[in-house]
Scaffold this active site. Structure first.
Site, PDB file in Angstrom:
ATOM      1  N   THR A  86     -46.812  -4.574  83.778  1.00 29.52           N
ATOM      2  CA  THR A  86     -47.998  -4.450  84.633  1.00 29.52           C
ATOM      3  C   THR A  86     -48.601  -5.802  85.023  1.00 29.52           C
ATOM      4  O   THR A  86     -48.879  -6.048  86.200  1.00 29.52           O
ATOM      5  CB  THR A  86     -49.064  -3.583  83.939  1.00 29.52           C
ATOM      6  OG1 THR A  86     -48.519  -2.282  83.724  1.00 29.52           O
ATOM      7  CG2 THR A  86     -50.322  -3.479  84.779  1.00 29.52           C
ATOM      8  N   ASN A 107     -47.432  -8.835  79.710  1.00 31.81           N
ATOM      9  CA  ASN A 107     -48.818  -8.420  79.469  1.00 31.81           C
ATOM     10  C   ASN A 107     -49.417  -9.251  78.335  1.00 31.81           C
ATOM     11  O   ASN A 107     -50.550  -9.730  78.419  1.00 31.81           O
ATOM     12  CB  ASN A 107     -48.886  -6.940  79.109  1.00 31.81           C
ATOM     13  CG  ASN A 107     -48.501  -6.040  80.272  1.00 31.81           C
ATOM     14  OD1 ASN A 107     -48.619  -6.419  81.430  1.00 31.81           O
ATOM     15  ND2 ASN A 107     -48.041  -4.841  79.957  1.00 31.81           N
ATOM     16  N   ARG A 170     -56.338  -5.863  83.782  1.00 28.08           N
ATOM     17  CA  ARG A 170     -55.346  -6.745  84.410  1.00 28.08           C
ATOM     18  C   ARG A 170     -54.994  -6.277  85.822  1.00 28.08           C
ATOM     19  O   ARG A 170     -54.607  -7.082  86.667  1.00 28.08           O
ATOM     20  CB  ARG A 170     -54.095  -6.856  83.546  1.00 28.08           C
ATOM     21  CG  ARG A 170     -53.382  -5.546  83.211  1.00 28.08           C
ATOM     22  CD  ARG A 170     -52.253  -5.792  82.202  1.00 28.08           C
ATOM     23  NE  ARG A 170     -51.528  -4.584  81.809  1.00 28.08           N
ATOM     24  CZ  ARG A 170     -51.868  -3.803  80.805  1.00 28.08           C
ATOM     25  NH1 ARG A 170     -52.946  -4.079  80.080  1.00 28.08           N
ATOM     26  NH2 ARG A 170     -51.149  -2.730  80.498  1.00 28.08           N
ATOM     27  N   HIS A 493     -40.715   0.912  80.569  1.00 19.45           N
ATOM     28  CA  HIS A 493     -40.195   0.047  81.624  1.00 19.45           C
ATOM     29  C   HIS A 493     -40.084  -1.373  81.086  1.00 19.45           C
ATOM     30  O   HIS A 493     -40.473  -1.650  79.962  1.00 19.45           O
ATOM     31  CB  HIS A 493     -41.130   0.078  82.834  1.00 19.45           C
ATOM     32  CG  HIS A 493     -42.571  -0.113  82.463  1.00 19.45           C
ATOM     33  ND1 HIS A 493     -43.157  -1.350  82.314  1.00 19.45           N
ATOM     34  CD2 HIS A 493     -43.533   0.791  82.152  1.00 19.45           C
ATOM     35  CE1 HIS A 493     -44.419  -1.205  81.951  1.00 19.45           C
ATOM     36  NE2 HIS A 493     -44.687   0.075  81.843  1.00 19.45           N
TER      37      HIS A 493
END
Length: 552
Positions: A86, A107, A170, A493
């Site tokens: 992400t 992340n 984020r 992922h």
């Protein structure tokens, strides 16, 4: 006669000059009007490309289909780096480059200078705004480059606004960039408010306080059932399977879900994040922001960065083949339609521009893939760690030669290598050879190879685009296809494989052609394309190229 002729010529030339001057003024005005009043960048967290085609017949005409029918569809759009997470995803979309340059390598990552784990958006130098919790101590300071929203602010002498919005911090902070007027994210738990950081402001604006006081979040504590009859959800698997996690307090991961009854067992407002209502709440807040900040109300382009985070939470919980994921995208389509209709009225139809993409895709649950005889599985990290610890002790007589193992990367202790009189490159290679011998490890690369070889194709190129010399590890491990470090329910992922890299890219609105392409495009192309549309500088480290076939 001559005087009359000279007078006529003088009048003619003056008229010609005036006409030319008027034309130049009109051209200048035309150029200004050609810029959209508002750019809305939408990132759908964990959206695979095939969700557009798989759920197509369930979508209405005003959401995803409107973007496809009125705009441009890049059907072969990919991430061109690893890891597909992400933080890096949102940063790459807006900076027009990869972690190699913008520095958001994950992340969370191990900071080699601070000798500790750091979070991509955390910042202890700022304070929370809108909550007493630490959840507001965020800023984009770990992102090393500008975004196109930064460049728009610079181009307009800080007159064009930038507002970032997401459930995830984020997802709001990184896209909005360093010069944003504000970024807002959702703090759940017992509060259920959108909050911010002193990086942007000292107090929340009145419109945000009004929204938080409106009980909009509370209104979504209701029953989550399928939008259409569940028997029509033929694009997804069975509702009751062993491949889904579900919620605490409910024995099966099956519809319906009484969120009001389940909230106390699932961290109260946080349960909304793992339902499509988190996206609806985000849409509500985005519309309040457009109105409260008067976005798109003058000739100077504003930017709204909008990330829909609930799709990621639902995917992690239930898996990409679940009825819950299908329902989440059906409902997101309705939220997009609601947003676009609001923009048509509030900003004006045909004077705003939207793009939609994702920060990564997701894998089918490996346990499900195994059940249909597709090679897949799970990595036993504990077993691999035990073997590696024994190897280090046997080879180097100490395990301290490795400082950290995170994100499939191994960080070597430089001081220990020097103390033992060893060669760093040789240590990297010995460790790489050992890792390659473990089950379900497909490839291993060293920092030395990343620094000395220019890879142009394959997974090696993706790894290199995600490799930052100062921040990345010394040894990079690539697991077998469809093998993950994760629980046996839900999807995840992070890889460089198509299920993680192939995501949608849709443009529509002001300055966008109608069409589609199967030409390969990459995530770093988005920011230069929007920059070209606006006629502004590209982000300062952009490596992508403008997609000229998209711009009208």
């Amino acid at each position: 006669m001559i005087k009359n002729l000279m007078g006529f010529l003088l009048v003619f030339l003056i008229g010609l000059c005036n006409a030319q001057s008027q034309t130049e003024n009109n051209n200048q005005k035309s150029t200004e009007l050609d810029r959209p009043k508002l750019v809305v960048g939408i990132v759908v967290d964990q959206m695979r490309y095939d969700y557009l085609t798989r759920f197509y017949n369930k979508f209405g005409e005003g959401g995803f289909k409107r973007m496809m029918n009125e705009g441009f569809n890049c059907k072969n759009h990919h991430f061109n780096y690893v890891p597909t997470y992400t933080g890096p995803g949102h940063a790459s979309v807006y900076t027009g480059t990869t972690p190699k340059y913008h520095g958001v390598i994950s992340n969370n990552w191990y900071d080699k200078q601070e000798k500790t784990m750091v979070y991509c958006a955390s910042d202890d130098s700022v304070t929370s705004v809108g909550t007493y919790d630490r959840a507001g101590k965020m800023s984009p300071h770990r992102m090393l480059t500008t975004t196109f929203s930064d460049e728009n602010r610079l181009f307009t002498q800080m007159k064009g606004k930038t507002i970032g919005i997401a459930l995830k911090d984020r997802g709001a902070v990184l896209p909005a960039g360093h010069t944003a007027n504000a970024a807002y994210w959702f703090h759940g738990k017992d509060e259920g408010h959108f909050i911010s950081s002193s990086f942007y402001m000292n107090d929340l604006p009145k419109w945000v306080n009004d929204f938080n006081a409106s009980n909009t979040a509370e209104s979504y504590f209701k029953v989550w059932d399928t939008f259409y009859d569940i028997s029509t959800y033929t694009e997804s698997g069975s509702d009751d399977t062993i491949f889904e996690k579900g919620f605490k307090g409910k024995k099966t991961a099956t519809f319906p879900y009484d969120l009001k009854a389940l909230k106390s067992s699932n961290n109260n407002f946080d349960i909304l994040k793992t339902t499509p209502f988190g996206n609806s709440l985000t849409t509500d807040f985005a519309m309040a922001a457009i109105k409260g900040e008067a976005l798109g109300q003058d000739a100077i382009t504003d930017v709204l960065t909008l990330s829909f985070s609930s799709t990621d939470y639902v995917g992690h919980n239930f898996g990409v083949n679940s009825k819950e994921v299908e329902d989440t995208y059906i409902r997101l389509d309705k939220d997009l339609e609601r947003l676009f209709q609001f923009l048509d009225i509030q900003v004006g139809k045909g004077v705003y521009t939207v793009f939609l993409t994702a920060d990564h895709g997701a894998i089918d649950v490996p346990a499900y893939l195994q059940s249909v005889k597709i090679p897949a599985g799970y990595v036993d990290n504990n077993d691999r760690k035990d073997n590696f610890q024994r190897f280090l002790q046997d080879t180097f007589k100490t395990t301290d030669i490795v400082e950290n193992v995170t994100n499939d990367q191994i960080f070597i202790n430089y001081d220990k290598v020097k103390e033992l009189g060893l060669n760093l490159s040789e240590v990297e290679q010995v460790i790489a050879n050992e890792q390659l011998s473990y089950d379900h490890v497909a490839k291993v690369y060293t920092a030395s190879s990343m620094n000395s070889t220019n890879f142009t194709t394959g997974i090696e190129s993706l790894l290199q685009n995600g490799f930052n010399q100062k921040r990345s590890g010394n040894v990079i491990v690539v697991n077998d296809v469809s093998y993950i470090v994760y629980g046996k329910t839900g999807s995840t992922h992070g890889s460089g494989l198509n299920y993680d890299t192939h995501v949608p890219l849709l443009f529509f609105g002001k300055g966008i052609r109608h069409g589609q392409t199967y030409q390969r495009t990459v995530i770093a192309d988005i920011a230069p394309t929007i920059s070209a549309l606006l006629g502004i500088s590209f982000p300062n480290a952009a490596t992508g190229q403008p997609l000229e076939f998209v711009i009208d």
